[in-house]
Design an enzyme around this catalytic site. Structure first.
Site, PDB file in Angstrom:
ATOM      1  N   CYS A  71       0.862  -1.178   0.000  1.00 23.08           N
ATOM      2  CA  CYS A  71       0.000   0.000   0.000  1.00 23.08           C
ATOM      3  C   CYS A  71       0.901   1.232   0.000  1.00 23.08           C
ATOM      4  O   CYS A  71       1.687   1.431   0.938  1.00 23.08           O
ATOM      5  CB  CYS A  71      -0.866  -0.027   1.262  1.00 23.08           C
ATOM      6  N   CYS A 184      -0.552   3.765  -6.658  1.00 23.76           N
ATOM      7  CA  CYS A 184      -1.465   3.199  -5.663  1.00 23.76           C
ATOM      8  C   CYS A 184      -1.672   1.768  -6.117  1.00 23.76           C
ATOM      9  O   CYS A 184      -1.898   1.527  -7.317  1.00 23.76           O
ATOM     10  CB  CYS A 184      -2.790   3.960  -5.652  1.00 23.76           C
TER      11      CYS A 184
HETATM   12  N1  DGL Z   1      -3.882   0.590  -2.185  1.00 22.55           N
HETATM   13  C1  DGL Z   1      -3.517   1.687  -1.399  1.00 22.55           C
HETATM   14  C2  DGL Z   1      -2.359   2.479  -1.929  1.00 22.55           C
HETATM   15  O1  DGL Z   1      -1.511   1.897  -2.580  1.00 22.55           O
HETATM   16  C3  DGL Z   1      -4.569   2.401  -0.588  1.00 22.55           C
HETATM   17  C4  DGL Z   1      -5.652   3.117  -1.284  1.00 22.55           C
HETATM   18  C5  DGL Z   1      -6.649   3.710  -0.273  1.00 22.55           C
HETATM   19  O2  DGL Z   1      -7.046   3.003   0.635  1.00 22.55           O
HETATM   20  O3  DGL Z   1      -6.985   4.889  -0.437  1.00 22.55           O
HETATM   21  O4  DGL Z   1      -2.209   3.641  -1.683  1.00 22.55           O
END
Ligand code: DGL
Length: 271
Positions: A71, A184
């Site tokens: 993440c 993301c």
């Molecule tokens: N998948 C996550 C990232 O890479 C989080 C996205 C979220 O929860 O806003 O930032």
């Protein structure tokens, strides 16, 4: 060895999938998705940090080490704090692949899409500074893609998703760009949509849409091989357990769609 993966939701599955399919990761995997609190990117940073600590505590309690922070938002918010707090745990973080784009030396611009938290945090800004590419990078928050990705009807929403992507790309003269960096882990689920939109704008454009999944998987595999020494891992039966923080049948269905695997176990961490 128990390997932890952590994300606010489905995004980290794009990293897990890369590690399993292309790097042949074959260890016991515990993937914690904070389904109760997703999305993180648009929420208060202090709140998000607290829920991240709570979730990482859980993965450590069940014996995970290393832990992949799959993440970007969580990595940019607190990977340094996590490393300081848990000295015995190896954390593998996620960073937008701007270095890969910069290293290609195409001398064109780079568009980075990430969550609202990631685009304003020091971690990404200082990486861009360090690479000395500030003048050729545009940063855009594209949080709506996280909600699209988490939606069970996502596969029938291509028109809306493409419209949203087009609304972002049309803010720029896109022919000036060589790369779109998906910063993301949810966004690679829409890589085809990005190429469709680019192609619609101008079929002659040569723009690469890249993400960090391969780099993170490589870091993980290198780490495992290092600690296993000459026993380098061979492919064996792997168990994947997905831990949810609320009851969420749609999430379970989406996970099966994305990993194309029915032999996954699901558990809950409800408090
Ligand atoms: N998948 C996550 C990232 O890479 C989080 C996205 C979220 O929860 O806003 O930032």
């Amino acid at each position: 060895m128990k390997i932890g993966f952590f994300d606010s939701g489905l995004g980290g599955l794009t990293v897990l999938k890369e590690a399993i399919e292309n790097e042949k990761l074959s260890e016991n995997i515990y993937y914690l998705a904070d389904t109760k609190n997703t999305p993180y990117g648009v929420k208060d940073e202090k709140f998000v940090k607290n829920v991240i600590y709570d979730n990482i505590d859980y993965l450590i309690k069940i014996g995970c080490n290393p832990i992949v922070i799959a993440c970007n938002t969580a990595t940019s918010l607190c990977i340094n704090d996590l490393r300081n707090k848990y000295k015995k745990i190896i954390f593998i973080g996620t960073e937008p692949a701007v270095k890969v784009a910069a290293d290609s030396k195409m001398n064109k611009k780079i568009l980075v899409l990430a969550t609202s938290i990631t685009v304003k945090r020091e971690k990404l800004l200082s990486l861009i500074d360090k690479l000395n590419i500030k003048d050729s990078v545009e940063l855009v928050a594209a949080d709506k893609l996280v909600s699209f990705a988490e939606n069970i009807d996502c596969n029938n929403m291509n028109n809306q998703i493409n419209d949203y992507i087009e609304s972002i790309l049309s803010r720029f003269n896109i022919s000036e760009f060589s790369h779109i960096v998906l910063g993301c882990t949810h966004f690679p689920l829409f890589k085809d949509n990005f190429y469709d939109v680019i192609n619609k704008i101008n079929p002659n454009l040569d723009i690469q849409v890249i993400d960090g999944a391969k780099g993170i998987s490589n870091n993980l595999i290198n780490y495992i091989n290092k600690i296993k020494g000459n026993k380098k891992y061979v492919q064996c039966t792997k168990n994947i357990t997905i831990i949810l923080t609320n009851r969420n049948e749609d999430f379970i269905a989406r996970t099966k769609q994305i990993l194309k695997n029915d032999k996954i176990e699901f558990e809950y961490k409800l408090q």
